[in-house]
Design an enzyme around this catalytic site. Structure first.
Site, mmCIF file in Angstrom:
data_model
loop_
_atom_site.group_PDB
_atom_site.id
_atom_site.type_symbol
_atom_site.label_atom_id
_atom_site.label_comp_id
_atom_site.label_asym_id
_atom_site.label_seq_id
_atom_site.Cartn_x
_atom_site.Cartn_y
_atom_site.Cartn_z
ATOM 1 N N HIS A 29 -12.504 63.990 -14.287
ATOM 2 C CA HIS A 29 -12.100 65.410 -14.360
ATOM 3 C C HIS A 29 -11.983 66.022 -12.969
ATOM 4 O O HIS A 29 -12.309 67.195 -12.757
ATOM 5 C CB HIS A 29 -13.094 66.236 -15.196
ATOM 6 C CG HIS A 29 -13.141 65.827 -16.639
ATOM 7 N ND1 HIS A 29 -12.377 66.416 -17.604
ATOM 8 C CD2 HIS A 29 -13.872 64.874 -17.274
ATOM 9 C CE1 HIS A 29 -12.631 65.849 -18.784
ATOM 10 N NE2 HIS A 29 -13.535 64.905 -18.617
ATOM 11 N N ARG A 50 -15.065 65.075 -8.262
ATOM 12 C CA ARG A 50 -15.713 64.666 -9.506
ATOM 13 C C ARG A 50 -15.274 63.237 -9.852
ATOM 14 O O ARG A 50 -14.081 62.914 -9.715
ATOM 15 C CB ARG A 50 -15.319 65.609 -10.646
ATOM 16 C CG ARG A 50 -15.949 66.995 -10.563
ATOM 17 C CD ARG A 50 -15.245 67.931 -11.527
ATOM 18 N NE ARG A 50 -15.865 69.233 -11.643
ATOM 19 C CZ ARG A 50 -15.656 70.245 -10.809
ATOM 20 N NH1 ARG A 50 -14.856 70.111 -9.788
ATOM 21 N NH2 ARG A 50 -16.254 71.408 -11.003
ATOM 22 N N ASN A 78 -13.480 68.908 -24.688
ATOM 23 C CA ASN A 78 -12.141 68.399 -24.401
ATOM 24 C C ASN A 78 -11.134 69.025 -25.353
ATOM 25 O O ASN A 78 -11.516 69.701 -26.308
ATOM 26 C CB ASN A 78 -12.099 66.875 -24.593
ATOM 27 C CG ASN A 78 -12.737 66.116 -23.424
ATOM 28 O OD1 ASN A 78 -12.905 66.647 -22.330
ATOM 29 N ND2 ASN A 78 -13.099 64.872 -23.668
ATOM 30 N N TYR A 107 -24.791 64.619 -16.094
ATOM 31 C CA TYR A 107 -24.172 65.768 -15.416
ATOM 32 C C TYR A 107 -25.063 66.327 -14.321
ATOM 33 O O TYR A 107 -24.609 66.623 -13.213
ATOM 34 C CB TYR A 107 -23.778 66.847 -16.434
ATOM 35 C CG TYR A 107 -22.598 66.429 -17.278
ATOM 36 C CD1 TYR A 107 -22.705 65.371 -18.180
ATOM 37 C CD2 TYR A 107 -21.370 67.052 -17.158
ATOM 38 C CE1 TYR A 107 -21.623 64.962 -18.952
ATOM 39 C CE2 TYR A 107 -20.282 66.655 -17.929
ATOM 40 C CZ TYR A 107 -20.424 65.601 -18.826
ATOM 41 O OH TYR A 107 -19.350 65.204 -19.569
ATOM 42 N N ARG A 150 -22.626 65.386 -5.952
ATOM 43 C CA ARG A 150 -21.386 66.105 -5.636
ATOM 44 C C ARG A 150 -21.659 67.320 -4.764
ATOM 45 O O ARG A 150 -20.955 67.586 -3.789
ATOM 46 C CB ARG A 150 -20.769 66.552 -6.958
ATOM 47 C CG ARG A 150 -19.289 66.666 -7.003
ATOM 48 C CD ARG A 150 -18.814 66.819 -8.431
ATOM 49 N NE ARG A 150 -19.268 68.049 -9.065
ATOM 50 C CZ ARG A 150 -18.752 69.251 -8.852
ATOM 51 N NH1 ARG A 150 -17.769 69.399 -8.002
ATOM 52 N NH2 ARG A 150 -19.216 70.307 -9.489
HETATM 53 FE FE1 HDD Z 1 -17.991 64.105 -19.110
HETATM 54 C C1 HDD Z 1 -17.272 65.804 -16.278
HETATM 55 C C2 HDD Z 1 -16.117 66.332 -20.934
HETATM 56 C C3 HDD Z 1 -18.463 62.206 -21.926
HETATM 57 C C4 HDD Z 1 -20.107 62.126 -17.408
HETATM 58 N N1 HDD Z 1 -16.892 65.728 -18.677
HETATM 59 C C5 HDD Z 1 -16.722 66.286 -17.453
HETATM 60 C C6 HDD Z 1 -15.892 67.442 -17.537
HETATM 61 C C7 HDD Z 1 -15.563 67.590 -18.852
HETATM 62 C C8 HDD Z 1 -16.202 66.519 -19.567
HETATM 63 C C9 HDD Z 1 -14.692 68.649 -19.450
HETATM 64 C C10 HDD Z 1 -15.455 68.321 -16.369
HETATM 65 C C11 HDD Z 1 -16.461 69.396 -16.117
HETATM 66 C C12 HDD Z 1 -15.948 70.341 -15.059
HETATM 67 O O1 HDD Z 1 -14.926 70.980 -15.306
HETATM 68 O O2 HDD Z 1 -16.566 70.398 -14.020
HETATM 69 N N2 HDD Z 1 -17.348 64.191 -21.017
HETATM 70 C C13 HDD Z 1 -16.700 65.247 -21.588
HETATM 71 C C14 HDD Z 1 -16.668 65.091 -23.013
HETATM 72 C C15 HDD Z 1 -17.313 63.925 -23.293
HETATM 73 C C16 HDD Z 1 -17.755 63.371 -22.042
HETATM 74 C C17 HDD Z 1 -16.046 66.068 -23.983
HETATM 75 C C18 HDD Z 1 -17.593 63.278 -24.613
HETATM 76 C C19 HDD Z 1 -17.622 63.912 -25.733
HETATM 77 N N3 HDD Z 1 -19.056 62.445 -19.571
HETATM 78 C C20 HDD Z 1 -19.154 61.836 -20.798
HETATM 79 C C21 HDD Z 1 -20.112 60.760 -20.732
HETATM 80 C C22 HDD Z 1 -20.592 60.747 -19.453
HETATM 81 C C23 HDD Z 1 -19.915 61.802 -18.738
HETATM 82 C C24 HDD Z 1 -20.495 59.861 -21.895
HETATM 83 C C25 HDD Z 1 -21.613 59.845 -18.801
HETATM 84 C C26 HDD Z 1 -22.532 59.174 -19.427
HETATM 85 N N4 HDD Z 1 -18.532 63.935 -17.165
HETATM 86 C C27 HDD Z 1 -19.456 63.077 -16.702
HETATM 87 C C28 HDD Z 1 -19.800 63.306 -15.251
HETATM 88 C C29 HDD Z 1 -18.879 64.509 -14.882
HETATM 89 C C30 HDD Z 1 -18.148 64.768 -16.174
HETATM 90 C C31 HDD Z 1 -19.745 62.100 -14.405
HETATM 91 C C32 HDD Z 1 -17.991 64.347 -13.663
HETATM 92 C C33 HDD Z 1 -18.049 65.644 -12.935
HETATM 93 C C34 HDD Z 1 -19.099 66.374 -13.584
HETATM 94 O O3 HDD Z 1 -19.634 65.644 -14.580
HETATM 95 O O4 HDD Z 1 -19.485 67.474 -13.273
HETATM 96 O O5 HDD Z 1 -21.132 63.596 -15.129
#
Ligand code: HDD
EC number: 1.11.1.6
Length: 696
Positions: free
Chosen positions: A82, A79, A155, A369, A376
């Site tokens: 995270h 990822r 979170n 996501y 991924r």
């Molecule tokens: Fe995110 C993963 C939580 C903003 C893009 N995010 C990811 C995960 C968590 C969060 C817990 C892990 C999921 C898992 O266990 O597989 N993210 C947050 C929270 C945010 C937040 C609470 C704001 C309130 N995230 C955020 C933004 C973006 C992303 C603004 C992109 C514009 N997040 C991602 C991602 C991930 C991710 C790149 C990486 C792996 C995945 O999604 O599955 O899409």
């Protein structure tokens, strides 16, 4: 723990046939031996096919090639954030119907246990980093509801660094290892991070949380969770309320001390996942209560912050929590890759009765996501991977693609059609309807003025903390900024702290040797005065309990059997666990000649691994123990980490050798024969905060 099967037959497992029934896994009870992926029985799994015993080896060896090729492709991209996570199965159960609030079935059927899969994570580090890094923790829950999968991807901190998703790639690039060097790993303590956040004053509120003890949780089981964004809930009558989601652990919210977190990084990089796994394996199932703060749009308009701004929380004094139900995690994973790695969370996975708001950060996430799962997991069919499959029926006319696991029947793959009368159709009554919010306006790239106050809630958080919590926060800022090479970044950050709380800025500036050097930063909206909000402080609301905690008892051959029995009994009554640490890991004997089975070897189990400790060696063993650094460090660290320390009279030389005070020292208790009640009562305080000024 799963019992290891001794049967040769049962030790081999195959992947599920996802399309044929959706079971997660099957034992291959009929298999007599290993096979290739094509089912060919393997006669020799140890030797490559070769000409003669010393080769050459043959390219013809398709069994070798299949095995190596599969191995070569075992990894998928981690990822992008995270990456390091750990997960468990469980269920969610509503306390009662909530039909006034939402039509979501899983929140309206208290008789139903909705299966869940919950993944916790750190944000910045890669998959192989360590659990106790200072960081935000992810708290993602997939609810397998009767209306489809609902993902609440939150979170452990209720606010976020940035207000608009367009900044997310920059935030993450800044916190990840610096690209020219590839380090530091799993750290925000470096120039690019502090440069970026200090140029984005909207990050200040979240920074205060991350630099507080919330950034180093004691346990995943002792961590709150938050949905952060404002969402909507819609009832059967089509009436909507805004909601903020909260998860509250039944064990209370606790943290490590920074020095413990650092030491645990080396002593047990898997500290958090081991703790979660062991608790579940021993039947001590962690629980969280899910609540919402529900409020109308009219109420939202009265707040002096914008509920669409993810850098703001709603104080509970303004909108109290309404408990909806509880989540229990009661089953460990069977396979890390198949489940924890392949689980794909998307905030866009909704159920009827829950909808989005116009929070610009949330709206960007709705795109990100799904997109990241495609890269991924490599295929739009990732929903067919067992851990991602809904547990309710699902069907549509989407077809084909990489790794299609299902075998759809029939001539028709289009809707509408008149060729298959029985084919599925949309359902306007039960289907998902977006909330018909009225929207109008000009197309702009602009941040609303109502998002412009970047300091007031940062101050609200700081002033709500207890004195030790404030001290830890100041120390964390000083530590992190102390790792910044660029003085201009440190000065800029001190300028922000000055705008939040001048005393805090002074303390941090002083620690850095930069008093009076804060850059003057003119706030767009100056910090307003606020009333402290008690629930923002962990220690103001911490339960007086040792439930879920671990008592480490340092024993030797001949240790007092009565004391060991008493502490085990008392711990059990308080739902805590006891682990024995001994200079030798092999079986030894207590004072009554009964076998003692130490859980840990002293050299490998420093006292930072336990919440409170008892030092109970047999007297003749004390002199040699006092010569071992691992033993004196054990005592010294337990004291320095503000733990409650129980000891037997015989172990005094260990304290003397480690220069640890023990006479009339609060929280350091000499245990009278077999008497542990005072120790247990004291341990319920978690730490002896007053000791901190002496040791640090
Ligand atoms: Fe995110 C993963 C939580 C903003 C893009 N995010 C990811 C995960 C968590 C969060 C817990 C892990 C999921 C898992 O266990 O597989 N993210 C947050 C929270 C945010 C937040 C609470 C704001 C309130 N995230 C955020 C933004 C973006 C992303 C603004 C992109 C514009 N997040 C991602 C991602 C991930 C991710 C790149 C990486 C792996 C995945 O999604 O599955 O899409």
């Amino acid at each position: 723990m799963n019992k290891k099967s001794t049967s040769k037959k049962k030790s081999v497992r195959i992947m599920s046939q996802a399309g044929s029934g959706g079971e997660l896994h099957q034992s291959v009870s009929s298999n007599e031996c290993l096979t290739t992926n094509q089912g060919l029985p393997i006669a020799d799994n140890q030797n490559t096919l070769s000409i003669g015993p010393r080769g050459p080896q043959l390219l013809e060896d398709f069994i070798l090639r299949e095995k190596i090729t599969h191995f070569d492709h075992e990894r998928i991209p981690e990822r992008v954030v995270h990456a390091r996570g750990y997960a468990a199965h469980g269920y969610f159960q509503a306390y009662e119907g909530n039909s006034d609030l939402t039509q979501a079935a899983f929140l309206n059927t208290p008789q139903t246990k909705t299966p869940v899969f919950c993944r916790f994570s750190t944000v910045a580090g890669s998959a192989g980093s360590f659990d106790t890094a200072r960081d935000v923790r992810g708290f993602s829950v997939k609810f397998y509801t009767s209306q489809g999968n609902y993902d609440l991807v939150g979170n452990n901190i209720p606010v976020f660094f940035i207000q608009d998703a367009i900044k997310f790639p920059d935030l993450i690039h800044a916190v990840k290892p610096e690209p020219n060097k590839g380090f530091p790993q799993a750290q925000s303590a470096h120039d690019t991070f502090w440069d970026f956040v200090s140029l984005n004053s909207e990050a200040m509120h979240t920074l205060m949380w991350v630099m507080s003890d919330r950034g180093i949780p004691r346990s995943l089981r002792m961590m709150e969770g938050f949905g952060i964004h404002t969402f909507r809930m819609i009832n059967e009558r089509g009436e909507a309320k805004f909601v903020k989601f909260h998860w509250r652990p039944s064990l209370g919210t606790f943290s490590l001390i920074w020095d413990e977190a650092v030491k645990l990084g080396g002593a047990d990089p898997d500290f958090h996942r081991r703790d979660l796994f062991n608790a579940i394996a021993s039947g001590d199932f962690p629980e969280w209560e899910l609540s919402v703060q529900a409020f109308s749009e009219d109420e939202a308009n009265e707040f002096d912050f914008d509920v669409l701004d993810p850098t703001k929380l709603i104080p509970e004094e303004l909108v109290p929590l309404k408990p909806l139900g509880k989540m229990v995690l009661n089953r460990n994973i069977d396979n890390f890759f198949a489940e924890t790695e392949q689980v794909a969370f998307c905030p866009s996975h909704l159920v009827p009765g829950i909808d989005f708001s116009n929070d610009p950060l949330l709206q960007g996430r709705l795109f990100s996501y799904l997109d990241t799962q495609l890269s991924r997991l490599g295929s739009p069919n990732f929903h067919q991977i067992p851990i991602n499959q809904p547990k309710c029926p699902f069907a549509n006319f989407q077809r084909d693609g990489h790794m299609q696991m299902q075998v759809p029947n029939g001539q028709v793959a289009n809707d509408p059609n008149s060729l298959d009368d029985g084919s599925i159709r949309e359902n306007p009554t039960h289907g998902f309807h977006s909330y018909p919010a009225a929207e109008a306006g000009s197309k702009l790239r602009i941040r609303p003025e109502s998002f412009a106050d970047h300091y007031t809630q940062a101050k609200l958080f700081f002033t709500s903390l207890t004195e030790p919590e404030q001290r830890h926060l100041a120390n964390a800022f000083a530590f992190e900024l102390g790792k910044c090479n660029e003085a201009k970044i440190r000065r800029r950050m001190l300028g922000h702290l000055q705008n939040i709380d001048p005393t805090l800025a002074d303390v941090v500036g002083n620690k850095l040797g930069m008093s009076g050097q804060a850059e003057k930063l003119k706030p767009h909206v100056p910090c307003k005065e606020t009333q402290p909000s008690k629930p923002l402080s962990q220690y103001s609301v911490a339960p007086k309990s040792i439930a879920g905690k671990k008592i480490g008892v340092l024993v030797t051959n001949g240790s007092d059997a009565t004391l060991i029995a008493a502490i085990k009994k008392a711990a059990k009554a308080e739902q805590a666990t006891v682990e024995l640490i001994a200079p030798k890991i092999g079986t030894t004997e207590d004072s009554k000649g009964k076998e003692l089975h130490p859980d840990h070897f002293l050299d490998g189990a420093p006292s930072c691994m336990f919440d409170c400790v008892i030092i109970a060696p047999e007297s003749s063993q004390v002199p040699s123990l006092a010569e071992q650094a691992s033993a004196t460090d054990w005592v010294r660290d337990a004291y320095a980490h503000l733990k409650v320390v129980g000891f037997t009279a015989e172990s005094r030389p260990l304290f003397e050798k480690g220069s640890v005070p023990f006479d009339n020292e609060p929280g350091v208790l000499e245990l009278a024969k077999g008497k542990v009640d005072d120790f247990i009562e004291a341990a319920k305080m978690h730490r002896i905060w007053d000791r901190e000024s002496k040791v640090r």
